[in-house]
Design an enzyme around this catalytic site. Structure first.
Site, PDB file in Angstrom:
ATOM      1  CD  GLN A  53     -10.253 -28.200  22.442  1.00 14.03           C
ATOM      2  OE1 GLN A  53     -10.369 -26.984  22.363  1.00 14.03           O
ATOM      3  NE2 GLN A  53      -9.134 -28.825  22.106  1.00 14.03           N
TER       4      GLN A  53
ATOM      5  CD  GLN B   1      -4.110 -29.841  20.980  1.00 15.86           C
ATOM      6  OE1 GLN B   1      -4.474 -28.746  21.375  1.00 15.86           O
ATOM      7  NE2 GLN B   1      -2.855 -30.186  20.953  1.00 15.86           N
TER       8      GLN B   1
ATOM      9  N   GLY C  76      -7.961 -23.139  28.792  1.00 17.82           N
ATOM     10  CA  GLY C  76      -7.705 -21.704  28.849  1.00 17.82           C
ATOM     11  C   GLY C  76      -7.823 -21.134  27.449  1.00 17.82           C
ATOM     12  N   GLY C  77      -7.127 -21.782  26.546  1.00 16.31           N
ATOM     13  CA  GLY C  77      -7.170 -21.333  25.163  1.00 16.31           C
ATOM     14  C   GLY C  77      -6.895 -22.488  24.231  1.00 16.31           C
TER      15      GLY C  77
ATOM     16  CD  GLU D 180      -2.963 -25.044  19.858  1.00 20.89           C
ATOM     17  OE1 GLU D 180      -3.664 -24.804  20.862  1.00 20.89           O
ATOM     18  OE2 GLU D 180      -2.243 -26.049  19.761  1.00 20.89           O
TER      19      GLU D 180
ATOM     20  CG  HIS E   5       0.325 -20.776  25.377  1.00 22.44           C
ATOM     21  ND1 HIS E   5       1.384 -21.471  25.918  1.00 22.44           N
ATOM     22  CD2 HIS E   5      -0.462 -21.715  24.784  1.00 22.44           C
ATOM     23  CE1 HIS E   5       1.244 -22.756  25.665  1.00 22.44           C
ATOM     24  NE2 HIS E   5       0.112 -22.937  24.982  1.00 22.44           N
ATOM     25  CD  GLU E   6      -3.769 -21.035  23.455  1.00 26.24           C
ATOM     26  OE1 GLU E   6      -3.442 -21.794  22.525  1.00 26.24           O
ATOM     27  OE2 GLU E   6      -3.791 -21.413  24.644  1.00 26.24           O
TER      28      GLU E   6
ATOM     29  CG  HIS F 239       0.088 -23.182  20.145  1.00 27.70           C
ATOM     30  ND1 HIS F 239       0.939 -24.264  20.137  1.00 27.70           N
ATOM     31  CD2 HIS F 239      -0.522 -23.191  21.364  1.00 27.70           C
ATOM     32  CE1 HIS F 239       0.839 -24.904  21.306  1.00 27.70           C
ATOM     33  NE2 HIS F 239      -0.033 -24.270  22.069  1.00 27.70           N
TER      34      HIS F 239
ATOM     35  CD  GLU G 215       0.645 -27.067  24.059  1.00 23.88           C
ATOM     36  OE1 GLU G 215       0.931 -25.916  24.454  1.00 23.88           O
ATOM     37  OE2 GLU G 215      -0.348 -27.309  23.340  1.00 23.88           O
TER      38      GLU G 215
ATOM     39  CG  ASP H  94      -7.050 -35.622  27.998  1.00 21.89           C
ATOM     40  OD1 ASP H  94      -6.604 -34.528  27.617  1.00 21.89           O
ATOM     41  OD2 ASP H  94      -7.892 -35.735  28.910  1.00 21.89           O
TER      42      ASP H  94
ATOM     43  CE1 TYR I  75       0.437 -28.503  28.147  1.00 24.89           C
ATOM     44  CE2 TYR I  75       0.510 -26.201  27.504  1.00 24.89           C
ATOM     45  CZ  TYR I  75      -0.128 -27.421  27.499  1.00 24.89           C
ATOM     46  OH  TYR I  75      -1.323 -27.560  26.843  1.00 24.89           O
TER      47      TYR I  75
ATOM     48  NE  ARG J 143      -7.964 -22.010  32.069  1.00 24.70           N
ATOM     49  CZ  ARG J 143      -7.210 -20.930  32.226  1.00 24.70           C
ATOM     50  NH1 ARG J 143      -7.772 -19.815  32.696  1.00 24.70           N
ATOM     51  NH2 ARG J 143      -5.934 -20.942  31.935  1.00 24.70           N
TER      52      ARG J 143
ATOM     53  CE  LYS K  11      -4.425 -22.704  35.105  1.00 33.08           C
ATOM     54  NZ  LYS K  11      -3.482 -21.696  34.618  1.00 33.08           N
TER      55      LYS K  11
HETATM   56  N1  BES Z   1      -3.338 -26.657  22.681  1.00 32.96           N
HETATM   57  C1  BES Z   1      -3.498 -26.380  24.064  1.00 32.96           C
HETATM   58  C2  BES Z   1      -4.760 -26.956  24.650  1.00 32.96           C
HETATM   59  C3  BES Z   1      -4.901 -28.459  24.500  1.00 32.96           C
HETATM   60  C4  BES Z   1      -3.829 -29.309  24.685  1.00 32.96           C
HETATM   61  C5  BES Z   1      -6.117 -29.001  24.180  1.00 32.96           C
HETATM   62  C6  BES Z   1      -3.992 -30.679  24.518  1.00 32.96           C
HETATM   63  C7  BES Z   1      -6.282 -30.368  24.018  1.00 32.96           C
HETATM   64  C8  BES Z   1      -5.215 -31.214  24.193  1.00 32.96           C
HETATM   65  C9  BES Z   1      -3.444 -24.879  24.332  1.00 32.96           C
HETATM   66  O1  BES Z   1      -2.540 -24.194  23.545  1.00 32.96           O
HETATM   67  C10 BES Z   1      -2.975 -24.688  25.741  1.00 32.96           C
HETATM   68  O2  BES Z   1      -1.873 -25.082  26.021  1.00 32.96           O
HETATM   69  N2  BES Z   1      -3.792 -24.089  26.577  1.00 32.96           N
HETATM   70  C11 BES Z   1      -3.420 -23.776  27.932  1.00 32.96           C
HETATM   71  C12 BES Z   1      -3.021 -22.337  27.965  1.00 32.96           C
HETATM   72  C13 BES Z   1      -1.877 -21.993  28.786  1.00 32.96           C
HETATM   73  C14 BES Z   1      -0.718 -22.913  28.771  1.00 32.96           C
HETATM   74  C15 BES Z   1      -1.461 -20.552  28.603  1.00 32.96           C
HETATM   75  C16 BES Z   1      -4.636 -23.983  28.814  1.00 32.96           C
HETATM   76  O3  BES Z   1      -5.716 -24.218  28.288  1.00 32.96           O
HETATM   77  O4  BES Z   1      -4.499 -23.932  30.023  1.00 32.96           O
HETATM   78 ZN    ZN Z   2      -0.522 -24.643  24.096  1.00 36.76          ZN
END
Ligand code: BES
Ligand code: ZN
Length: 642
Positions: free
Chosen positions: A176, A178, A305-306, A308, A332-333, A336, A355, A414, A422, A595, A597
């Site tokens: 990972q 990012q 969650g995902g 990109e 979403h992904e 991106h 985002e 972070d 978002y 995860r 979140k």
């Molecule tokens: N690019 C992000 C994940 C991310 C952001 C990783 C910042 C590291 C630092 C990815 O596209 C994302 O936003 N994932 C969300 C999905 C959701 C908004 C549908 C997630 O993981 O919850």
């Molecule tokens: Zn995203």
């Protein structure tokens, strides 16, 4: 999105601010201004652009930059180590004698410049940024070759033992990168504004297969050696690798899914609509630029969650609900691939450009494929998340971070991963759409994605571009929208669009009626979408008695639901109300799912109450091996001093 729980955010921010105010590359600062832009004419762009300075890299691309990476890696599961050689094509300006790369927790064995051994310097570690690697070059230099290996501290990598996978037989590795973790597994110029193409050769144990954010194999081979090619230039945060016992199953002509064997058919079923989404996205904002679009379902440890990663979205298995209900994450992904991967935020201070645009685009794809009703519900979830996050951040003292344009100076990027980028970002774009009309906005967005393809934008450039190409042509729109308030001021502006949704109203009505005494069994919940359950749960009082919790759980079987969005929200209530009957499910969820979140709000509730702190600690000890660094560091900060 509740990306970050409140308690966590304060602790994190203050911690990072406190301990790191001296950090951050003093040497580099002397060559740049203190504000985060330096004015410079860029001859290749039409505009007299302000070049953003990325405070999260040691690289100085104006002087020397990488243009192509050729990576040879060996994946050693026994020692949990990547080792190999990274060879870069470089471009060095006149009178420049060093190229700077970012590294962190890497052992650099040898550096060569055009085949000659070079005396490199690896600086002391900066807490935020890692170690600067300085390599002597001249403007004639063409190739830099770095022989290196990773360490157990590599924060991007998660090495899973067989027992942590679905199949239980083979180990698994995923990365990972990012926001600034790529430097922990590849020495690189780790800045979103620096793009390069790449090729790679990865050697893995023979029974496993490797995939990357690149052209990928679709079958295992006998040699365990896999080659990759990414022909479009990408920033380092999109470098990605995954190794495991993988199978591939096609979905459409351009799409498919990778997963462990026992997960592959379930995954292919769940993501059946990927092709339709890709068509819808292209219809909206132009041709998909990356060739194939595949998705890999990772083990549940995946902290997001995902992600990109170009050509190959990395996804959590927690979206496998069995009924295709959680696929907005794929939209979403996929989105991106335009907002983020094609047009990239110049620095992490401009994260909302990645985002916010993506949440807007995701919403449009979902409207195209599932209809207006569906998109409205998603927009309302965004609104709730935004409102909660703003309140929580204000309470926690991080109200300054509710501006779209962030100031992450001497902080970890972070810190910027909140609902603001978002959902506040989404609502600004929604407001622009409502004000100028969808037709004009779509033409504008198409033009934006075309003109900035494979480039970066920052907030200021975007504002100028928006004014010039859209708002100045629609009388009164600038005043109505007032984008500067959205971008530079805190909180939620009063002109935020109001979304109407019948399905939302029904869920709220049911919650109200239950609060007023109607038994759960008599509520009208037939044919509810999962989002309605989320609205319903959010509308309940925070404090519930055990009897009330039991009534709800008996009637609606929240503790047993296969929909992890509903389960996650329910478990927050379980933790808050100490509803012990659902503790087994709570424990199982926290131990299996990595995860962040989902984890942060549940741990947040457990830690907020003296009585349940020991439970939080006990579960965390058991769960920790299943968490990626991104999640475990967040939870550990929440537990600090408890
Ligand atoms: N690019 C992000 C994940 C991310 C952001 C990783 C910042 C590291 C630092 C990815 O596209 C994302 O936003 N994932 C969300 C999905 C959701 C908004 C549908 C997630 O993981 O919850
Ligand atoms: Zn995203």
């Amino acid at each position: 999105m509740q990306h970050f729980s409140l308690q966590l955010k304060t602790i994190l921010s203050s911690l990072v601010l406190f301990s790191l105010f001296t950090a951050c590359n003093p040497e580099k600062k002397t060559t740049e201004t203190n504000t985060d832009v330096i004015t410079e004419t860029d001859s290749t762009a039409q505009m007299n652009t302000k070049k953003p300075v990325d405070i999260h890299t040691f690289a100085i691309p104006e002087e020397a930059k990488i243009t192509h990476l050729d990576l040879k890696l060996n994946v050693d599961f026994e020692n949990k180590m990547l080792s190999g050689v990274a060879t870069y094509d470089i471009e060095v300006q006149n009178n420049i004698d060093k190229i700077y790369l970012d590294t962190r927790s890497l052992t650099i064995e040898k550096v060569e410049v055009d085949g000659q051994k070079a005396e490199f310097e690896l600086a002391n570690e900066d807490q935020n940024l890692g170690q600067k690697l300085a390599i002597p070059v001249t403007s004639q230099s063409q190739k830099v070759t770095i022989t290196y290996q990773t360490s157990s501290e590599a924060e991007a990598l998660q090495w899973l033992s067989p027992s942590q996978t679905a199949g239980k037989k083979s180990p698994f590795l995923f990365t990972q990168s990012q926001a600034i973790l790529a430097r922990t597994w590849v020495p690189t110029q780790d800045s979103p504004g620096i793009r390069f193409t790449y090729t790679a050769e990865v050697t893995v144990p023979k029974e496993l297969m490797a995939v990357m954010s690149a052209e990928n194999p679709q079958q295992k081979n006998d040699s365990g050696v896999y080659t990759f090619k990414m022909e479009q230039p990408i920033p380092a945060y999109l470098l990605a690798l995954s190794v495991g016992d993988l199978r591939f199953q096609p979905i459409g002509e351009r799409t498919g899914v990778y997963a462990e064997p026992s997960m592959i058919s379930k995954s292919a079923y769940e993501f059946e609509e990927m092709d339709k989404m890709l068509d819808a996205a292209e219809k909206l904002y132009g041709e998909y630029a990356w060739g194939r679009y595949d998705l890999i379902v990772l083990p549940p440890s995946f902290p997001f969650g995902g992600m990109e990663n170009p050509r190959l979205t990395f996804a959590t298995p927690t979206i496998l609900a069995g009924d295709r209900s959680l696929t907005s994450l794929v939209a979403h992904e996929l989105a991106h691939s335009w907002s983020g991967n094609l047009v990239t935020n110049a620095t992490w201070n401009d994260f909302w450009l990645n985002e916010g645009f993506t949440v807007y685009f995701e919403n449009r794809i979902m409207e195209e494929v599932y209809g207006k009703d569906y998109a409205e519900m998603l927009a309302l979830i965004s609104y709730q998340d935004l409102k909660n996050e703003v309140e929580a951040m204000k309470k926690a003292g991080s109200g300054e971070d509710t501006r779209l344009k962030l100031d992450l100076t001497d902080r970890n990027p972070d810190d910027g991963v909140t609902s603001i980028a978002y959902d506040k970002g989404f609502y600004l774009l929604k407001l622009i759409e409502n004000t100028v009309g969808r037709e004009k906005f779509d033409i504008f967005l198409n033009q934006y994605f075309t003109e900035f393809a494979f480039k970066t934008t920052n907030t200021e450039d975007f504002l100028t571009y928006l004014d010039k190409n859209l708002l100045s042509k629609v009388e009164g729109s600038m005043q109505k929208i007032n984008p500067k308030e959205w971008i530079y001021e805190t909180g939620i502006p009063s002109n935020i669009p109001k979304i109407e949704s019948e399905r939302y109203d029904k869920a709220i009505a049911a919650a109200t009626s239950w609060k007023e005494g109607t038994p759960a069994a008599q509520l009208e919940t037939k044919d509810w979408a999962y989002q309605q359950w989320l609205f319903f749960l959010s509308a309940l009082p925070e404090d519930l008695t055990s009897q009330q919790m039991e009534e709800l759980d008996k009637q609606f079987e929240f503790s047993e639901t296969g929909n992890n969005e509903i389960l996650g929200k329910w478990l927050v209530k379980v933790a808050h109300n100490q509803y012990e009957k659902s503790y087994p499910q709570l424990r199982k969820f926290l131990v299996n799912v990595g995860r962040r979140k989902f984890l942060s709000p549940i741990y947040g509730e457990l830690i907020a109450n003296e009585k349940t702190i020991p439970l939080a600690k006990e579960i965390y000890e058991e769960a920790k091996p299943n968490y990626h660094f991104v999640s475990s560091s967040s939870i550990e900060k929440m537990l600090e001093g408890k």
